[in-house]
Design a protein around this motif. Structure first.
Motif, PDB file in Angstrom:
ATOM      1  N   ALA A  21       0.834  -1.204   0.000  1.00  0.00           N
ATOM      2  CA  ALA A  21       0.000   0.000   0.000  1.00  0.00           C
ATOM      3  C   ALA A  21       0.868   1.254   0.000  1.00  0.00           C
ATOM      4  CB  ALA A  21      -0.926  -0.009   1.209  1.00  0.00           C
ATOM      5  N   LYS A  22       1.954   1.249   0.787  1.00  0.00           N
ATOM      6  CA  LYS A  22       2.854   2.399   0.833  1.00  0.00           C
ATOM      7  C   LYS A  22       3.595   2.567  -0.491  1.00  0.00           C
ATOM      8  CE  LYS A  22       3.640   2.349   5.835  1.00  0.00           C
ATOM      9  NZ  LYS A  22       4.627   2.131   6.927  1.00  0.00           N
ATOM     10  N   LEU A  23       3.976   1.447  -1.112  1.00  0.00           N
ATOM     11  CA  LEU A  23       4.652   1.504  -2.409  1.00  0.00           C
ATOM     12  C   LEU A  23       3.742   2.122  -3.468  1.00  0.00           C
ATOM     13  CD1 LEU A  23       6.530  -1.927  -2.646  1.00  0.00           C
ATOM     14  CD2 LEU A  23       7.562   0.348  -2.645  1.00  0.00           C
ATOM     15  N   ILE A  24       2.487   1.688  -3.485  1.00  0.00           N
ATOM     16  CA  ILE A  24       1.538   2.204  -4.472  1.00  0.00           C
ATOM     17  C   ILE A  24       1.274   3.685  -4.231  1.00  0.00           C
ATOM     18  CG2 ILE A  24      -0.882   2.092  -5.222  1.00  0.00           C
ATOM     19  CD1 ILE A  24      -0.734  -0.934  -4.938  1.00  0.00           C
ATOM     20  N   ARG A  25       1.135   4.084  -2.960  1.00  0.00           N
ATOM     21  CA  ARG A  25       0.902   5.501  -2.655  1.00  0.00           C
ATOM     22  C   ARG A  25       2.097   6.346  -3.048  1.00  0.00           C
ATOM     23  NH1 ARG A  25      -1.874   9.621  -3.269  1.00  0.00           N
ATOM     24  NH2 ARG A  25      -1.606  11.263  -1.745  1.00  0.00           N
ATOM     25  N   GLY A  26       3.308   5.877  -2.750  1.00  0.00           N
ATOM     26  CA  GLY A  26       4.511   6.597  -3.148  1.00  0.00           C
ATOM     27  C   GLY A  26       4.635   6.706  -4.657  1.00  0.00           C
ATOM     28  N   PHE A  27       4.317   5.612  -5.338  1.00  0.00           N
ATOM     29  CA  PHE A  27       4.337   5.585  -6.795  1.00  0.00           C
ATOM     30  C   PHE A  27       3.329   6.592  -7.359  1.00  0.00           C
ATOM     31  CE2 PHE A  27       2.722   3.701 -10.789  1.00  0.00           C
ATOM     32  CZ  PHE A  27       3.900   3.634 -11.520  1.00  0.00           C
ATOM     33  N   ASP A  28       2.135   6.647  -6.751  1.00  0.00           N
ATOM     34  CA  ASP A  28       1.103   7.580  -7.190  1.00  0.00           C
ATOM     35  C   ASP A  28       1.563   9.031  -7.064  1.00  0.00           C
ATOM     36  OD1 ASP A  28      -0.768   5.705  -7.955  1.00  0.00           O
ATOM     37  OD2 ASP A  28      -1.888   5.757  -6.077  1.00  0.00           O
ATOM     38  N   ILE A  29       2.149   9.369  -5.922  1.00  0.00           N
ATOM     39  CA  ILE A  29       2.595  10.745  -5.690  1.00  0.00           C
ATOM     40  C   ILE A  29       3.679  11.128  -6.684  1.00  0.00           C
ATOM     41  CG2 ILE A  29       3.803  12.262  -4.060  1.00  0.00           C
ATOM     42  CD1 ILE A  29       2.378  10.717  -1.803  1.00  0.00           C
ATOM     43  N   PHE A  30       4.655  10.234  -6.886  1.00  0.00           N
ATOM     44  CA  PHE A  30       5.746  10.512  -7.832  1.00  0.00           C
ATOM     45  C   PHE A  30       5.194  10.714  -9.242  1.00  0.00           C
ATOM     46  CE2 PHE A  30       8.656   8.786 -11.049  1.00  0.00           C
ATOM     47  CZ  PHE A  30       9.722   9.656 -10.903  1.00  0.00           C
ATOM     48  N   CYS A  31       4.318   9.801  -9.679  1.00  0.00           N
ATOM     49  CA  CYS A  31       3.769   9.874 -11.038  1.00  0.00           C
ATOM     50  C   CYS A  31       2.885  11.100 -11.220  1.00  0.00           C
ATOM     51  CB  CYS A  31       2.978   8.614 -11.353  1.00  0.00           C
ATOM     52  SG  CYS A  31       3.990   7.148 -11.609  1.00  0.00           S
ATOM     53  N   ALA A  32       2.119  11.460 -10.187  1.00  0.00           N
ATOM     54  CA  ALA A  32       1.233  12.627 -10.289  1.00  0.00           C
ATOM     55  C   ALA A  32       2.042  13.913 -10.426  1.00  0.00           C
ATOM     56  CB  ALA A  32       0.316  12.693  -9.076  1.00  0.00           C
TER      57      ALA A  32
END
Length: 216
Positions: A21-32
Motif C-alpha cells: 500500500a505504501k509503495l503504491i501511494r509513493g508511486f502515485d505521488i511521484f507519477c502525479a
C-alpha cells in the motif's frame, strides 16, 4: 459513508499488505507530480481553447464522485460540457447506450466542440492528477462512479468501492465503452483481487499505448 448499506455487505478484501500500500501511494505521488509537470504546456493550451469557446464559463469542472468505502469527493476534469449539462441529463436518460448504472450517449448534445476533442483524446482527465496527490484517487483502480449510479448498484456491484478509485484501470485497457456495465464490474473486481505495483505499471503502460493510438 455515503452509502448506508456498504458496511453490511461482504466486500472483496484487496490483495494488498501495508508495504505494498505504501509503495503504491509513493508511486502515485511521484507519477502525479511528474505528470503535472510534463502536462503543464498542454494544460495551459486546453485552458485557452476552453476560454476561447466560452469566455464566461469555467475551465474546470468539479463533480461529486463516490470513492473508497463509499466516501464522496470532488473529482476534477477539464470542462467538456455546457454549464447546464446536469440539468439536461434527465431528458436524455431514455437514450442511454449503456446497460446498467452508467450513462453513455455517442452524440451527446451537451458536449462542447472543444469537449469532443479532449474527451476523444482523454485530455479532459488530466486535472485528476490533483485528486491523486490528495489521496482521493490512485493512478490505477476502478473509475469513481456518480452518486446516482451507486444508488442503482446491487450489493455485488458495491464491491467496486472496496479500494481507492483510479484515473485508469483494467476496464479502460480492456475495451472501455465497448464493454457492458457487468463486464466492467467483473474487470474491476479482478483488479481488486490481483492488485499490485507491477500490475499497476502494466496497466499504465497499456494506457499510454491506447493514448498514443488516439493520435496523441
Amino acid at each position: 459513508m455515503y452509502y448506508e448499506q456498504l458496511d453490511k455487505i461482504q466486500k472483496i478484501k484487496p490483495k494488498q499488505n501495508k508495504t505494498q500500500a505504501k509503495l503504491i501511494r509513493g508511486f502515485d505521488i511521484f507519477c502525479a507530480l511528474l505528470a503535472i509537470l510534463i502536462s503543464l504546456p498542454v494544460t495551459l493550451f486546453i485552458a485557452i481553447l476552453i476560454k476561447i469557446e466560452s469566455w464566461r464559463d469555467p475551465v474546470f469542472f468539479k463533480q461529486t464522485r463516490i470513492g473508497k468505502d463509499g466516501k464522496a469527493f470532488g473529482m476534477y476534469k477539464f470542462r467538456s460540457m455546457h454549464v447546464d449539462a446536469e440539468a439536461k441529463l434527465e431528458a436524455l436518460l431514455a437514450q442511454n447506450e449503456m446497460q446498467g448504472a452508467m450513462f453513455k450517449m455517442k452524440d451527446d448534445p451537451r458536449i462542447t466542440r472543444v469537449g469532443r476533442f479532449i474527451r476523444k483524446t482523454s485530455l479532459d482527465e488530466f486535472p485528476q492528477f490533483l485528486n491523486v496527490l490528495r489521496g482521493e484517487m490512485s493512478f490505477v483502480g476502478p473509475r469513481p462512479p456518480l452518486a446516482r449510479e451507486v444508488a442503482a448498484y446491487s450489493d455485488y456491484d458495491l464491491q467496486r468501492l472496496a479500494i481507492t478509485p483510479g484515473c485508469t484501470g483494467l476496464w479502460q485497457v480492456s475495451g472501455r465503452n465497448t464493454l457492458s456495465f457487468e463486464e466492467m464490474v467483473e474487470l474491476d473486481l479482478k483488479y481488486i483481487r490481483e492488485q499490485s505495483i507491477f500490475l499497476n505499471i502494466k496497466i499504465i503502460l497499456l494506457t499510454f499505448k491506447e493514448f498514443a493510438g488516439k493520435g496523441m
